[in-house]
Design an enzyme around this catalytic site. Structure first.
Site, PDB file in Angstrom:
ATOM      1  N   ASP A 190       0.840  -1.203   0.000  1.00 47.11           N
ATOM      2  CA  ASP A 190       0.000   0.000   0.000  1.00 47.11           C
ATOM      3  C   ASP A 190       0.875   1.254   0.000  1.00 47.11           C
ATOM      4  OD1 ASP A 190       0.837  -0.775   2.611  1.00 47.11           O
ATOM      5  OD2 ASP A 190      -0.522   0.698   3.487  1.00 47.11           O
ATOM      6  N   GLU A 191       0.251   2.357  -0.382  1.00 51.38           N
ATOM      7  CA  GLU A 191       0.843   3.691  -0.261  1.00 51.38           C
ATOM      8  C   GLU A 191       2.294   3.750  -0.767  1.00 51.38           C
ATOM      9  OE1 GLU A 191      -0.057   4.501   3.902  1.00 51.38           O
ATOM     10  OE2 GLU A 191      -1.967   5.403   3.317  1.00 51.38           O
ATOM     11  N   VAL A 192       2.495   3.285  -1.988  1.00 50.10           N
ATOM     12  CA  VAL A 192       3.833   3.373  -2.607  1.00 50.10           C
ATOM     13  C   VAL A 192       3.924   4.769  -3.244  1.00 50.10           C
ATOM     14  CG1 VAL A 192       5.472   2.292  -4.189  1.00 50.10           C
ATOM     15  CG2 VAL A 192       3.737   0.898  -3.045  1.00 50.10           C
TER      16      VAL A 192
END
Ligand SMILES: [Zn+2]
Length: 459
Positions: A146-148
């Site tokens: 997530d949230e790269v």
């Protein structure tokens, strides 16, 4: 084959506040009682990584025996263990170490891995191998992702995108696909799960063409009481994935410095998910289940927010709401009784006249947290807001020391200082029953000592 759905997983986020095993042993039976049937364990730096990964393990990491013991305790309580290892973003606990600087996508940030360096894939596969070795025969494994936020920024990635005609989303999908291929080759009976957020704005066709749909099952996370604000998300996901998971939150999602849980908010989130399940289930072969996340901090470097014992009432109410299919007075009464409360559990710690009387593992931390909410409110109303609104922050410079007002304020500061000192001592004792010294020290510093210092400054 049994229908593989109906999972109710409790997320154990071990970032910064890993509980002692003795505490986990006390709460697992409660989770079972509230119809949880699995744990999503995010070890982060608490896993006993070894060999060239040794730097990743915190000095206070669990031992191999601890990890095995947690697995045994989970099994004794019919809780299926699903480990979570981040493989792309949120790798601060890896990329902060000099040995791994080279694998950062952006040299100035520790969050994201560069997907174009061969050692990146080797690193995450080795992490997964080590975690797998202490969790044999896993049915499910979560690869995070997530949230790269830093993607396609380094020269290597830029050149690769140009050569191969890749967009940033294709670059993302390509790395996830490589990780999934590697893991599935080694562990063919383990099904992979990943967070969904990086797919949310992608075109269904692009995701489909990547082949990712047959490699992973997405866990769609959203923590607010309203539906996920992405148009046609369920239609899009159903075109790519046969099965999905959901991710809710019972704590750790309402403020980076929040230390007492607003249960109403989290119940709203679970009621929202129940509605979504009813409405969207027909689009998928299976909605596998829901993971109730409980974040201890927002990322590796942020302050500790609500600790697990402070949110046990929220966890019980949210689990039972999911199990029952709605939040009813019966759910409220049952969980309050399970926690041996003298009345009904309060749903909002900010509106209470006083802390409730309860008795459950770690309840001192829950009750002291509510008391701290009220102490902080007095600090805000009687000291901070007063100076902000009337005199500015530097009271001593703006009020003559002999004035009646100054004298009243100083006396209030002294009273609050003494109350904070008292609650600090109680917290130290209660926290030490559940957590290791580094967590106790950090939590007390962030949530209590900083206020004591401010008050001393006023005096
Ligand atoms: Zn790169």
């Amino acid at each position: 084959m049994a229908r593989e759905e109906g999972y109710r997983l409790v997320h154990l986020d071990l970032k910064g506040a890993p509980p002692k095993l003795s505490y986990l042993q006390q709460i697992f039976p409660l989770l079972k009682k509230w119809n949880a049937n699995g744990l999503l364990i995010e070890y982060e730096d608490m896993f006993p990584y070894e060999g060239n990964l040794k730097p990743l393990a915190s000095p206070s990491a669990y031992s191999k025996d601890d990890v095995r013991a947690i697995g045994e305790m989970a099994k004794d309580n019919d809780l299926l263990v699903i480990p979570l290892v981040q493989t792309f973003g949120h790798l601060e606990f890896v990329l902060k170490h000099p040995e791994f600087f080279i694998l950062r996508e952006d040299p100035g940030h520790t969050r994201s891995l560069c997907p174009s360096k061969p050692d990146s894939l080797r690193l995450v596969v080795e992490m997964i191998d080590q975690v797998m070795s202490l969790h044999p025969h896993l049915r499910w494994f979560h690869i995070g992702a997530d949230e790269v936020y830093h993607l396609g920024e380094c020269d290597l990635c830029k050149a690769r995108m140009l050569d191969e005609g890749l967009t940033k989303e294709m670059l993302f999908l390509s790395h996830v696909r490589s990780v999934a291929h590697q893991v599935m080759t080694k562990f063919p009976t383990t099904q992979l799960i990943m967070w969904d957020d990086m797919f949310r704005l992608s075109d269904a066709q692009v995701i489909k063409e990547s082949g990712i749909g047959s490699l992973v099952e997405p866990m769609v996370w959203y923590y607010q009481p309203c539906d996920i604000p992405v148009i046609d998300i369920w239609k899009k996901y159903s075109q790519v994935f046969s099965n999905i998971w959901l991710g809710s939150a019972f704590k750790g999602a309402t403020g980076i410095q929040q230390y007492a849980t607003d249960i109403t908010y989290h119940l709203g989130n679970h009621v929202m998910w129940l509605t979504v399940m009813m409405k969207e289930a027909g689009k998928f072969d299976h909605i596998r289940g829901i993971a109730l996340t409980g974040w201890q901090r927002y990322d590796h470097f942020t302050v500790l927010c609500e600790l697990l014992p402070a949110a046990i009432p929220s966890l019980g109410l949210c689990l039972q709401t999911i199990h029952t299919g709605s939040f009813t007075s019966k759910v409220h009464e049952t969980v309050s009784q399970d926690l041996q409360c003298t009345g009904l559990l309060p749903l909002n710690p900010f509106q209470l006249p006083a802390a409730p009387e309860c008795s459950f593992p770690g309840c001192d931390i829950y009750i002291l947290g509510i008391q701290l909410v009220h102490l902080d409110a007095q600090f805000e109303w009687k000291i901070l807001s007063h100076f902000r609104s009337e005199q500015g922050d530097l009271c001593k410079m703006n009020l003559p020391p002999e004035s009646e007002k100054m004298s009243a304020v100083l006396s209030e500061c002294e009273r609050l200082l003494s109350a904070y000192e008292e609650i600090r001592q109680k917290f130290v004792k209660s926290l030490a029953d559940v957590f290791f010294p580094h967590t106790v020290e950090e939590w007390i510093n962030v949530h209590v000592i900083v206020k004591i210092l401010k008050l001393k400054d006023f005096l």
